[in-house]
Design a protein around this motif. Structure first.
Motif, PDB file in Angstrom:
ATOM      1  N   GLN A 132       1.086  -1.211  -0.053  1.00  0.00           N
ATOM      2  CA  GLN A 132      -0.107   0.067  -0.132  1.00  0.00           C
ATOM      3  C   GLN A 132       0.795   1.063  -0.423  1.00  0.00           C
ATOM      4  OE1 GLN A 132      -3.080   0.034   3.034  1.00  0.00           O
ATOM      5  NE2 GLN A 132      -3.797   1.994   2.304  1.00  0.00           N
ATOM      6  N   THR A 133       2.243   0.830   0.914  1.00  0.00           N
ATOM      7  CA  THR A 133       2.809   2.666   1.160  1.00  0.00           C
ATOM      8  C   THR A 133       3.673   2.610  -0.715  1.00  0.00           C
ATOM      9  OG1 THR A 133       4.714   1.223   1.310  1.00  0.00           O
ATOM     10  CG2 THR A 133       3.382   2.199   3.119  1.00  0.00           C
ATOM     11  N   LYS A 134       3.740   1.638  -1.557  1.00  0.00           N
ATOM     12  CA  LYS A 134       4.033   1.237  -3.008  1.00  0.00           C
ATOM     13  C   LYS A 134       3.036   1.743  -3.471  1.00  0.00           C
ATOM     14  CE  LYS A 134       8.507   0.061  -2.210  1.00  0.00           C
ATOM     15  NZ  LYS A 134       9.954   0.955  -1.718  1.00  0.00           N
ATOM     16  N   GLY A 135       2.397   2.081  -3.200  1.00  0.00           N
ATOM     17  CA  GLY A 135       0.226   2.584  -4.524  1.00  0.00           C
ATOM     18  C   GLY A 135       0.893   1.543  -5.396  1.00  0.00           C
ATOM     19  N   LEU A 136       0.286  -0.140  -5.217  1.00  0.00           N
ATOM     20  CA  LEU A 136       1.267  -1.036  -5.924  1.00  0.00           C
ATOM     21  C   LEU A 136      -0.124  -1.757  -5.976  1.00  0.00           C
ATOM     22  CD1 LEU A 136       4.630  -1.145  -6.023  1.00  0.00           C
ATOM     23  CD2 LEU A 136       3.242  -0.242  -7.425  1.00  0.00           C
ATOM     24  N   GLN A 137      -1.444  -1.664  -4.640  1.00  0.00           N
ATOM     25  CA  GLN A 137      -2.451  -2.751  -5.019  1.00  0.00           C
ATOM     26  C   GLN A 137      -2.777  -3.606  -6.246  1.00  0.00           C
ATOM     27  OE1 GLN A 137      -2.119   0.484  -3.750  1.00  0.00           O
ATOM     28  NE2 GLN A 137      -3.276   0.926  -2.340  1.00  0.00           N
ATOM     29  N   ASP A 138      -3.288  -2.158  -6.906  1.00  0.00           N
ATOM     30  CA  ASP A 138      -4.001  -2.456  -7.859  1.00  0.00           C
ATOM     31  C   ASP A 138      -2.602  -3.762  -9.410  1.00  0.00           C
ATOM     32  OD1 ASP A 138      -2.210  -0.814  -8.438  1.00  0.00           O
ATOM     33  OD2 ASP A 138      -3.895  -0.513 -10.466  1.00  0.00           O
ATOM     34  N   ARG A 139      -1.503  -3.834  -8.682  1.00  0.00           N
ATOM     35  CA  ARG A 139      -0.266  -4.705  -9.652  1.00  0.00           C
ATOM     36  C   ARG A 139      -0.148  -5.484  -8.919  1.00  0.00           C
ATOM     37  NH1 ARG A 139      -0.169  -3.397 -14.982  1.00  0.00           N
ATOM     38  NH2 ARG A 139      -0.948  -1.417 -15.083  1.00  0.00           N
ATOM     39  N   VAL A 140      -0.351  -5.981  -7.161  1.00  0.00           N
ATOM     40  CA  VAL A 140      -0.501  -6.740  -6.505  1.00  0.00           C
ATOM     41  C   VAL A 140      -0.872  -7.613  -6.307  1.00  0.00           C
ATOM     42  CG1 VAL A 140       1.479  -7.973  -4.620  1.00  0.00           C
ATOM     43  CG2 VAL A 140       2.890  -5.072  -5.883  1.00  0.00           C
ATOM     44  N   ARG A 141      -1.215  -8.976  -6.357  1.00  0.00           N
ATOM     45  CA  ARG A 141      -2.107  -9.881  -6.330  1.00  0.00           C
ATOM     46  C   ARG A 141      -1.284 -11.054  -5.195  1.00  0.00           C
ATOM     47  NH1 ARG A 141      -5.032 -15.155  -7.445  1.00  0.00           N
ATOM     48  NH2 ARG A 141      -3.726 -15.303  -9.949  1.00  0.00           N
ATOM     49  N   LEU A 142      -2.233 -11.309  -3.822  1.00  0.00           N
ATOM     50  CA  LEU A 142      -1.805 -11.806  -2.470  1.00  0.00           C
ATOM     51  C   LEU A 142      -2.888 -12.939  -2.776  1.00  0.00           C
ATOM     52  CD1 LEU A 142      -1.204  -9.324   0.259  1.00  0.00           C
ATOM     53  CD2 LEU A 142       0.552 -10.239  -0.999  1.00  0.00           C
ATOM     54  N   THR A 143      -2.719 -13.861  -3.168  1.00  0.00           N
ATOM     55  CA  THR A 143      -3.702 -15.258  -3.830  1.00  0.00           C
ATOM     56  C   THR A 143      -3.575 -15.832  -1.708  1.00  0.00           C
ATOM     57  OG1 THR A 143      -2.230 -16.572  -3.925  1.00  0.00           O
ATOM     58  CG2 THR A 143      -2.393 -15.604  -5.537  1.00  0.00           C
ATOM     59  N   GLY A 144      -3.098 -15.910  -1.210  1.00  0.00           N
ATOM     60  CA  GLY A 144      -2.688 -16.853   0.437  1.00  0.00           C
ATOM     61  C   GLY A 144      -2.589 -18.208  -0.497  1.00  0.00           C
ATOM     62  N   PHE A 145      -3.299 -19.612   1.187  1.00  0.00           N
ATOM     63  CA  PHE A 145      -2.846 -20.564   0.551  1.00  0.00           C
ATOM     64  C   PHE A 145      -3.682 -20.990  -0.356  1.00  0.00           C
ATOM     65  CE2 PHE A 145      -3.375 -24.870   1.428  1.00  0.00           C
ATOM     66  CZ  PHE A 145      -2.544 -25.296   0.919  1.00  0.00           C
ATOM     67  N   ILE A 146      -2.688 -21.452  -0.959  1.00  0.00           N
ATOM     68  CA  ILE A 146      -3.617 -22.742  -2.993  1.00  0.00           C
ATOM     69  C   ILE A 146      -3.236 -24.028  -2.877  1.00  0.00           C
ATOM     70  CG2 ILE A 146      -3.471 -19.874  -3.993  1.00  0.00           C
ATOM     71  CD1 ILE A 146      -1.524 -21.582  -6.243  1.00  0.00           C
ATOM     72  N   SER A 147      -4.504 -24.900  -3.835  1.00  0.00           N
ATOM     73  CA  SER A 147      -4.260 -25.674  -3.886  1.00  0.00           C
ATOM     74  C   SER A 147      -2.455 -26.223  -4.657  1.00  0.00           C
ATOM     75  CB  SER A 147      -5.014 -26.456  -4.510  1.00  0.00           C
ATOM     76  OG  SER A 147      -5.227 -25.590  -5.928  1.00  0.00           O
ATOM     77  N   GLU A 148      -1.970 -27.025  -4.670  1.00  0.00           N
ATOM     78  CA  GLU A 148      -1.539 -27.948  -5.517  1.00  0.00           C
ATOM     79  C   GLU A 148      -1.521 -27.526  -7.056  1.00  0.00           C
ATOM     80  OE1 GLU A 148       2.605 -30.838  -5.865  1.00  0.00           O
ATOM     81  OE2 GLU A 148       0.690 -31.620  -5.382  1.00  0.00           O
TER      82      GLU A 148
END
Length: 320
Positions: A238-254
């Motif tokens: 957020q401090t970098k202003g990149l919220q729309d460029r970075v996606r945090l998926t959390g844990f995902i399946s294989e």
């Protein structure tokens, strides 16, 4: 054969990591073949004190802060109860000092040593405690047999007085039937996969993206994983202003991870220190280009200019 294992976490622990999943993949097939595998590990809120996971008999006691002490206190009783043919200690973070208690056949599994990198991960008192605990390897473990996952870890043990003949390198592998190149076109995103901890370098990945955006305005970053650094990472983005460029998926399946590896333009491995770097060879198997930090473990799994590119240690500009 009856195998007694000491490890911080089992595969169902909310904070289970690569070392814990590797242990499951190695010993579950042995259990299914008829060998008796007993695992003692730390408990977590809401867990069962005893559970069977893929034929491994799992016993949970204590917590992250007490489990090491409980191992020293109770190992003699566990050995008497189970009568194992071999004891396996997975030495990760704090040692359990099993050689002081158990004098029978003993194997020490190790992914990596923290050494000075721990001071970048936590506060000074805790970092110093972990660093000092690792120093005890010189005195308590130097005559033990080690199974390590990389030449880098082997060299670190040798530097601590463990004879080279006692530190055998067995590289991690991956499922080449599941991890295969996809048929789809590569898409303009960087893929980062790991547990969300400071020393894994997720903020470095964000800074790499920031440097690349002027030249590649369509580029995005997908960060796969969960962990204790999630909130701080989100705040940094957020401090970098990149919220729309970075996606945090959390844990995902294989399956989801494989799909991302088959579509990503590049896999970035920015960890400050690793034992091996399994995501590197998973990316290789999926035909995904790799850029990795030139550090212990990653320089073993990523062969520079052969299976990927190494950048100068923690040098964001060189990584970009």
């Amino acid at each position: 054969m009856r195998i007694l294992i000491l490890n911080w976490r089992d595969a169902k622990h909310p904070r289970a990591g690569g070392a814990d999943f590797r242990l499951q993949h190695v010993y579950a097939p042995l259990a299914k073949q008829g060998h008796e595998v007993i695992l003692y590990c730390c408990a977590f809120p809401g867990c069962e004190p005893r559970e069977n996971i893929d034929s491994i008999e799992v016993h949970r006691i204590g917590n992250d802060f007490t489990f090491s002490f409980l191992c020293m206190l109770k190992l003699r009783g566990w050995v008497k109860k189970h009568q194992p043919d071999v004891v396996v200690e997975d030495l990760n973070k704090l040692p359990f000092y099993s050689p002081l208690v158990y004098k029978g056949p003993l194997v020490i599994q190790m992914h990596h040593l923290w050494r000075s990198s721990i001071f970048r991960e936590t506060n000074f008192p805790m970092a110093f405690f972990i660093w000092a605990s690792e120093e005890m390897i010189r005195f308590v473990y130097r005559k033990c047999r080690f199974s390590v996952v990389s030449e880098s870890t082997q060299k670190e043990l040798i530097a601590m007085g463990v004879p080279e003949i006692n530190a055998r390198v067995i590289h991690n592998g991956t499922d080449l039937k599941a991890y295969v190149p996809g048929m789809q076109e590569r898409e303009p995103f960087i893929l980062w996969i790991s547990r969300l901890q400071k020393y894994k370098g997720p903020t470095d990945a964000v800074e790499v993206l920031e440097k690349l955006l002027p030249e590649f305005p369509e580029l995005k970053l997908v960060i796969v994983g969960s962990g204790p650094f999630k909130e701080k990472l989100a705040a940094f983005i957020q401090t970098k202003g990149l919220q729309d460029r970075v996606r945090l998926t959390g844990f995902i399946s294989e399956e989801e991870k494989i799909d991302l590896l088959q579509r990503a333009a590049v896999h970035l491995q920015s960890s400050y220190k690793e034992g091996w770097g399994l995501s590197v060879i998973e990316a290789n198997a999926c035909g995904c280009p790799v850029v990795a930090n030139d550090t212990t473990g990653l320089r073993d799994s990523c062969r520079d200019n052969e299976t990927g590119l190494l950048y100068k240690h923690c040098d964001i500009a060189d990584a970009a």
